[in-house]
Scaffold this active site. Structure first.
Site, short mmCIF file in Angstrom:
data_model
loop_
_atom_site.label_atom_id
_atom_site.label_comp_id
_atom_site.label_asym_id
_atom_site.label_seq_id
_atom_site.Cartn_x
_atom_site.Cartn_y
_atom_site.Cartn_z
N GLY A 175 -1.40 24.29 21.45
CA GLY A 175 -0.83 25.30 22.35
C GLY A 175 -1.53 25.20 23.70
N ALA A 233 -3.97 26.83 25.05
CA ALA A 233 -5.43 26.88 25.05
C ALA A 233 -6.04 25.54 24.63
CB ALA A 233 -5.91 28.00 24.13
N THR A 290 2.83 29.01 22.19
CA THR A 290 3.01 28.80 23.62
C THR A 290 4.42 28.32 23.90
OG1 THR A 290 0.71 28.20 23.97
CG2 THR A 290 2.27 27.46 25.64
N ALA A 317 7.02 30.97 24.07
CA ALA A 317 6.84 32.15 24.93
C ALA A 317 8.00 32.26 25.91
CB ALA A 317 5.51 32.06 25.67
N GLN A 318 8.54 33.46 26.01
CA GLN A 318 9.67 33.67 26.91
C GLN A 318 9.22 34.28 28.23
OE1 GLN A 318 12.39 36.18 24.74
NE2 GLN A 318 13.13 34.52 23.46
N GLY A 350 6.41 35.14 30.26
CA GLY A 350 5.75 34.43 31.34
C GLY A 350 4.25 34.58 31.36
N GLU A 357 6.84 43.59 33.21
CA GLU A 357 6.81 43.82 31.76
C GLU A 357 6.01 45.07 31.47
OE1 GLU A 357 5.97 40.34 29.35
OE2 GLU A 357 7.06 39.07 30.75
N HIS A 359 5.80 43.30 18.55
CA HIS A 359 6.69 43.26 19.71
C HIS A 359 7.83 44.23 19.44
CE1 HIS A 359 9.32 41.92 22.88
NE2 HIS A 359 8.33 41.19 23.38
N ARG A 378 3.21 48.15 24.94
CA ARG A 378 3.97 47.65 23.80
C ARG A 378 3.80 48.49 22.53
NH1 ARG A 378 3.63 41.21 23.92
NH2 ARG A 378 4.99 41.34 25.72
N HIS A 425 3.74 40.10 16.30
CA HIS A 425 3.90 39.20 17.45
C HIS A 425 2.59 38.52 17.83
CE1 HIS A 425 5.57 37.67 21.13
NE2 HIS A 425 4.77 38.38 21.90
N ARG A 480 -2.78 44.10 23.68
CA ARG A 480 -2.72 43.10 24.75
C ARG A 480 -1.69 43.51 25.79
NH1 ARG A 480 0.62 38.48 25.40
NH2 ARG A 480 1.67 39.12 23.50
N SER A 522 -1.68 36.67 27.62
CA SER A 522 -2.30 35.71 26.70
C SER A 522 -2.25 34.27 27.22
CB SER A 522 -1.67 35.80 25.32
OG SER A 522 -0.28 35.84 25.43
N LEU A 523 -1.16 33.89 27.91
CA LEU A 523 -1.14 32.53 28.44
C LEU A 523 -2.21 32.37 29.51
CD1 LEU A 523 2.70 31.80 28.56
CD2 LEU A 523 1.00 30.63 27.16
C1 SIN Z 1 7.90 38.62 25.86
O1 SIN Z 1 8.52 37.79 26.51
O2 SIN Z 1 8.27 39.79 25.69
C2 SIN Z 1 6.60 38.21 25.23
C3 SIN Z 1 5.56 38.05 26.25
C4 SIN Z 1 4.20 38.29 25.66
O3 SIN Z 1 4.07 38.34 24.44
O4 SIN Z 1 3.26 38.46 26.43
#
Ligand code: SIN
Length: 545
Positions: free
Chosen positions: A32, A34, A61, A64-65, A67, A131, A248, A294, A355, A390, A395-396
């Protein structure tokens, strides 16, 4: 003090004289963001072996949608990103770590752009999404909703072009190896066409990702079976915050289909949550409405599902319009079309699913665990960034920052511990019973269902106690077996990590962030503003946050 499967050190017998040996300077386990970032960094100065259990693209990774949250807009500030992270983390973030990640994250993302990553932009200026929990639109994204793919492919290109990085795909790492002094010396691995072999390394970096597969309903790919968490545990690494599992809020609910993510960015573009009666319930519950943290949104959905006796709520994007939605979220649009959901006329059925694992191997600012020579980065680690929940798309950023830091720190072991030094002979006999045959598929499915029922969005003491008992019972039959292939080892890892999640959840008698106890609904700062650290043979210890 709880003791969990304390007897296990290795999953299988190891007789080093009978096994093939591989040598490298730095072993990275996982591909991924990391792991790739760590490998690229370490490869500046040494030989790296990158091992993955599936193909290189199979990672959280890649899927992931939403960002990467990063301060690139001149009107945004580092202080604001830090404040949002701390607020959402509900008292358990380490502020120094948050500051480091938010600050260094800017360079890491700019570097990624320099390596060819293309984030969505208009007239040459990056566009930012919003977000949950963010007070500013700071989430960079690619191809609308395929940010993970863009980041993975950029890092994979860089890693594959680097002659100092050797690859071993479809290779399952069973355990890291420690010597008599407790130092990590590499790992034992298995590949269908090689059988078992040993990899000796001066530094080993766990980048194995998450544990989502311990839950029946999860956004994680099939490879996320908690292997790294369990490997770290068996090696004596301290694991922290294991009760903190993020759900999530919005995954697609189609009976029989897997829970695909409907990115939080969709709510960032203005989608509403409705109950089955058509009532928009989030504005009644939180000033940020659908963009509350979240855990708040997941819990609100869970309660609304119970109140309306429904298995889902509805995500309404009708007002966004088909064209705009399809342009901004092409992947999700296509996915919904494949289920004949016309977003212009029909709200999307959604419900929460497991998630992200906030808990993991406790590490310092350079990704070092307490086991010398062993590092952890990404979801398998607990750096102190995420706290009890989180912040979306952090996380990315953490993966890039800690990947680079650990890759650099891994070099420190080279001079003193070159793997070419005489190899300590390793003779470990694992005596295991063969008294029963197990239906692995059946017991795995029972575990995943129970985790969803008892260790999900809402938890309660008696169900947690029941979970600990059931897991301990299964462990008697599963943990004393020696398996010969991946599904058995994966299940042993899942059971170990489920036990840690369950024991941690029953220990924390309060509600905080992602951990909500119906029997202890309040946050109790006087007793519980602390982390729970778990170390094999020592049970749990509280550590002030
Ligand atoms: C999402 O696109 O909702 C997930 C992003 C995330 O987990 O930080």
């Amino acid at each position: 003090m709880n003791r969990i499967f304390d007897d296990r050190r290795y999953l299988v017998s190891i007789h080093s004289r009978k096994l093939p040996h591989h040598f490298t300077d730095c072993l990275v386990i996982g591909s991924g963001a990391a792991g790739l970032r760590a490998a690229i960094q370490a490869a500046d100065s040494c030989q790296v072996l990158l091992v993955t259990k599936s193909d290189a693209e199979s990672s959280n990774t890649f899927q992931a949608q939403g960002g990467v949250a990063v301060v690139l807009d001149p009107s945004d500030t580092v202080e604001s990103h830090i404040a949002d992270t701390l607020t959402v983390g509900a008292g358990l973030c380490d502020e120094a770590v948050v500051r480091t990640v938010v600050t260094e994250g800017v360079q890491r993302v700019e570097e990624l752009i320099g390596w060819g990553a293309q984030f969505d932009s208009v007239d040459g200026r990056i566009v930012f999404g919003r977000e949950g929990g963010h007070s500013f639109s700071r989430v960079v994204h690619a191809h609308g909703d395929a940010t993970g793919r863009e980041i993975s492919q950029t890092l994979l290109r860089a890693a594959k072009a680097n002659p100092s990085i050797e690859w071993l795909t479809h290779t399952f790492v069973l355990d890291v190896i420690t010597d008599e002094s407790g130092r990590c010396r590499g790992a034992i691995a298995w590949r269908q066409d090689h059988g078992m072999f040993l990899i000796w390394a001066a530094s080993t970096i766990l980048a194995t990702g998450g544990a989502g597969q311990v839950y029946r309903e999860s956004t994680n790919p099939p490879v996320a079976t908690a292997d790294g968490h369990a490997i770290a545990w068996r090696a004596g690494a301290t694991l922290a915050d294991m009760e903190m599992v993020q759900f999530h809020p919005t995954t697609l609910y189609i009976a029989g289909a897997s829970r695909s993510l409907i990115s939080e960015a969709v709510r960032g573009e203005g989608a509403y949550l409705l109950d089955r009666a058509g009532h928009r319930f989030m504005p009644d519950l939180h000033p940020l409405a659908e963009l509350a943290p979240r855990d708040v949104v997941s819990r609100a959905i869970w309660e609304r599902m119970a109140q309306t006796n429904s298995a889902y709520v509805l995500l309404d994007v009708r007002h966004i319009g088909r064209e705009r939605f399809a342009r901004r979220f092409p992947g999700i649009y296509e996915q919904l079309n494949s289920f004949d959901i016309d977003i212009a006329t029909t709200p999307i059925p959604v419900r929460p699913a497991a998630h992200y694992m906030m808990g993991g191997a406790r590490v310092d600012l350079d990704g070092r665990t307490n086991v010398p020579g062993l590092f952890a980065v990404g979801e398998v680690s607990a750096t102190g960034l995420h706290g009890a929940t989180r912040l979306a798309s952090n996380s990315l950023l953490e993966a890039l920052v800690f990947g680079a830091r650990a890759g650099r720190a891994a070099l420190e072991n080279l001079d003193v511990h070159r793997p070419a030094e005489p190899i300590p002979p390793l003779d470990v006999a694992v005596e295991r019973s063969s008294r029963t045959t197990l239906d692995l598929d059946d017991i795995r499915s029972s575990l995943r269902s129970m985790m969803g029922r008892n260790l999900g969005v809402e938890r309660e003491g008696d169900r947690l106690a029941e979970s600990c008992e059931i897991i301990d019972f299964w462990a008697r039959y599963v943990m004393d077996k020696t398996f010969a292939e991946t599904p058995g080892w994966e299940f042993q890892n899942m059971l170990t990590v489920s036990a840690l999640i369950a024991h941690a959840a029953i220990s924390r008698t309060e509600s905080r962030g992602a951990h909500y106890r119906r029997d202890y609904p309040e946050t109790d700062d006087a007793h519980w503003r602390c982390h729970l650290d778990w170390t094999k043979g020592h049970g749990s210890r509280r550590r002030d946050a």
